[in-house]
Motif scaffolding. Structure first.
Motif, short mmCIF file in Angstrom:
data_model
loop_
_atom_site.label_atom_id
_atom_site.label_comp_id
_atom_site.label_asym_id
_atom_site.label_seq_id
_atom_site.Cartn_x
_atom_site.Cartn_y
_atom_site.Cartn_z
N ARG A 28 0.83 -1.20 0.00
CA ARG A 28 0.00 0.00 0.00
C ARG A 28 0.87 1.26 0.00
NH1 ARG A 28 -5.18 -1.41 2.00
NH2 ARG A 28 -5.47 -3.61 1.49
N THR A 29 0.29 2.32 -0.49
CA THR A 29 0.92 3.64 -0.46
C THR A 29 0.38 4.40 0.74
OG1 THR A 29 1.07 3.67 -2.88
CG2 THR A 29 1.26 5.79 -1.76
N LEU A 30 1.27 5.05 1.50
CA LEU A 30 0.86 5.76 2.70
C LEU A 30 1.15 7.25 2.56
CD1 LEU A 30 -0.12 5.78 5.69
CD2 LEU A 30 2.28 5.43 6.35
N PHE A 31 0.14 8.08 2.85
CA PHE A 31 0.27 9.53 2.91
C PHE A 31 -0.15 9.93 4.31
CE2 PHE A 31 -0.71 13.95 1.61
CZ PHE A 31 0.44 14.20 0.87
N PHE A 32 0.82 10.35 5.14
CA PHE A 32 0.66 10.38 6.59
C PHE A 32 0.95 11.78 7.14
CE2 PHE A 32 2.54 8.56 10.78
CZ PHE A 32 1.34 8.74 11.44
N VAL A 33 -0.04 12.39 7.78
CA VAL A 33 0.13 13.69 8.44
C VAL A 33 0.18 13.46 9.94
CG1 VAL A 33 -1.00 15.88 8.99
CG2 VAL A 33 -0.99 15.04 6.64
N SER A 34 1.25 13.95 10.59
CA SER A 34 1.37 13.76 12.03
C SER A 34 2.39 14.73 12.61
CB SER A 34 1.80 12.32 12.35
OG SER A 34 1.92 12.13 13.75
N HIS A 35 2.18 15.10 13.88
CA HIS A 35 3.19 15.83 14.63
C HIS A 35 4.09 14.88 15.43
CE1 HIS A 35 0.32 19.26 14.10
NE2 HIS A 35 1.46 19.89 13.94
N ASN A 36 3.75 13.61 15.43
CA ASN A 36 4.49 12.62 16.21
C ASN A 36 5.66 12.10 15.37
OD1 ASN A 36 5.37 10.13 17.44
ND2 ASN A 36 3.48 10.15 18.64
N GLU A 37 6.86 12.57 15.70
CA GLU A 37 8.02 12.20 14.88
C GLU A 37 8.37 10.72 15.02
OE1 GLU A 37 11.20 14.93 15.66
OE2 GLU A 37 9.95 16.67 15.19
N LYS A 38 8.05 10.14 16.16
CA LYS A 38 8.29 8.70 16.32
C LYS A 38 7.44 7.92 15.33
CE LYS A 38 8.20 4.98 19.76
NZ LYS A 38 7.88 4.62 21.18
N ASP A 39 6.17 8.30 15.19
CA ASP A 39 5.30 7.63 14.23
C ASP A 39 5.77 7.88 12.80
OD1 ASP A 39 3.76 6.68 16.28
OD2 ASP A 39 2.10 8.08 15.98
N LEU A 40 6.16 9.11 12.50
CA LEU A 40 6.64 9.42 11.16
C LEU A 40 7.86 8.57 10.80
CD1 LEU A 40 6.31 13.31 11.29
CD2 LEU A 40 5.10 11.82 9.70
N ARG A 41 8.78 8.47 11.76
CA ARG A 41 9.99 7.67 11.49
C ARG A 41 9.67 6.19 11.36
NH1 ARG A 41 12.49 11.68 15.20
NH2 ARG A 41 14.13 12.77 14.00
N ARG A 42 8.67 5.74 12.07
CA ARG A 42 8.31 4.32 11.98
C ARG A 42 7.80 3.95 10.59
NH1 ARG A 42 5.32 0.18 15.93
NH2 ARG A 42 4.68 -1.35 14.36
N PHE A 43 6.99 4.82 10.01
CA PHE A 43 6.30 4.45 8.78
C PHE A 43 6.87 5.08 7.51
CE2 PHE A 43 2.78 4.16 12.00
CZ PHE A 43 2.65 2.78 11.96
N CYS A 44 7.56 6.20 7.61
CA CYS A 44 7.87 7.00 6.42
C CYS A 44 9.38 7.13 6.19
CB CYS A 44 7.27 8.40 6.55
SG CYS A 44 5.49 8.40 6.85
N HIS A 45 9.75 7.17 4.92
CA HIS A 45 11.15 7.40 4.53
C HIS A 45 11.33 8.74 3.83
CE1 HIS A 45 12.16 3.29 5.61
NE2 HIS A 45 11.11 2.87 4.91
N ARG A 46 10.26 9.29 3.34
CA ARG A 46 10.32 10.56 2.61
C ARG A 46 9.38 11.55 3.27
NH1 ARG A 46 7.63 10.96 -3.28
NH2 ARG A 46 7.47 13.23 -3.46
N GLY A 47 9.74 12.82 3.24
CA GLY A 47 8.92 13.83 3.88
C GLY A 47 8.60 15.00 2.97
N LEU A 48 7.45 15.61 3.21
CA LEU A 48 7.06 16.87 2.60
C LEU A 48 6.93 17.90 3.71
CD1 LEU A 48 4.18 15.68 0.20
CD2 LEU A 48 6.63 15.88 -0.33
N TYR A 49 7.60 19.03 3.57
CA TYR A 49 7.57 20.08 4.59
C TYR A 49 6.78 21.27 4.04
CZ TYR A 49 9.43 23.91 7.50
OH TYR A 49 9.57 25.01 8.32
N LEU A 50 5.67 21.58 4.71
CA LEU A 50 4.85 22.72 4.33
C LEU A 50 5.18 23.90 5.22
CD1 LEU A 50 1.32 21.08 3.81
CD2 LEU A 50 3.05 21.58 2.09
N ASP A 51 5.47 25.04 4.60
CA ASP A 51 5.76 26.26 5.34
C ASP A 51 5.27 27.44 4.51
OD1 ASP A 51 6.94 27.66 7.59
OD2 ASP A 51 8.49 28.34 6.19
N ASP A 52 4.69 28.42 5.20
CA ASP A 52 4.11 29.58 4.52
C ASP A 52 3.09 29.14 3.48
OD1 ASP A 52 3.72 32.29 4.11
OD2 ASP A 52 5.29 32.42 2.56
N HIS A 53 2.38 28.02 3.79
CA HIS A 53 1.30 27.49 2.95
C HIS A 53 1.78 27.00 1.58
CE1 HIS A 53 -1.33 29.16 6.00
NE2 HIS A 53 -0.70 30.30 5.86
#
Length: 248
Positions: A199-224
């Protein structure tokens, strides 16, 4: 050439500060590129990226930068004012997780209703019904009206229904922040199983432990806007630096 699971092109969406609701029916017919009103602001703009099948993407950013809005645009819950979202397959959305359930209906009827709304055939719902109830730990509450469930029970039920969908794209928004630890651990294992099946996962979270568990790539949103698209650890470091958070 393999088609992307998710392709986002020049995506933009705006909201009104002083009116309930994003746009009226009149606004929709007026066209996406009409001139902005003084009370409007862009929640997201000029966002473009692709997600390949089987990738796990974590979305990072401060509150109010459009993370959940982006997830809703990908899910089709919101319509963009600019740009397009292309999906190669359906989505299993774990966002606003308890929305859509009907208070006066029983757990049994709500399972059938919600699974059906997500496109599951009645025969498939019947086949998976016992597994949904068992995962949600609601065997003694099948005939109980939904409105009489505790908040924890409602979350367990919603996760259990969506986790049974066989859609190739899984959308998750902070759902793992709720519920007791034992059930969260069970949810983690279920997501691990889904990812193990491609499956493909698109995951929004403030929990960095969860992000590191499931994700290898990140998107950083700033100034919208999309400020960075990179390996997750690089994205987290950039986010910390912009937020003034000290890191080792």
């Amino acid at each position: 050439m393999i088609e992307p699971a998710i392709e986002v092109r020049d995506l933009g969406v705006r909201f009104r500060r002083n009116r309930r609701g994003r746009r009226s029916i009149k606004d929709l017919f007026a066209g996406a590129r009409r001139r902005s009103r003084p009370d409007e602001f862009w929640a997201l703009r000029d966002v473009s990226f692709t997600v390949q099948p089987g990738e796990s993407i974590g979305v990072v950013g401060r509150n109010g930068q459009g993370k959940s809005t982006l997830l809703k645009l990908v899910a089709g819950v919101l319509l963009p004012d600019e740009g397009r979202v292309f999906l190669n397959g359906g989505v299993a959305p774990l966002i606003e997780i308890t929305g859509g359930f009907v208070g006066d209906l029983s757990v049994r009827d709500n399972i059938r209703l919600m699974a059906g709304l997500h496109g599951m055939a009645r025969s498939e719902v019947d086949r998976r019904f016992d597994g949904i109830v068992e995962f949600a730990e609601l065997a003694g509450f099948v005939e109980t009206p939904y409105k009489h469930l505790s908040s924890g029970m409602k979350v367990r039920l919603a996760f259990s229904v969506v986790a049974e969908l066989e859609e190739p794209i899984l959308l998750v928004d902070e759902v793992l922040a709720v519920g007791d630890k034992a059930f969260r651990d069970k949810c983690y294992r279920r997501i691990d199983d889904l990812l193990g099946n491609g499956r493909t996962l698109f995951f929004v979270s403030h929990n960095e432990k969860d992000l590191r568990r499931f994700c290898h790539r990140g998107l950083y949103l700033d100034d919208h806007k999309l400020a960075m698209d990179a390996p997750l650890e690089d994205v987290i470091k950039r986010y910390h630096a912009d937020s003034g958070v000290a890191t080792d």
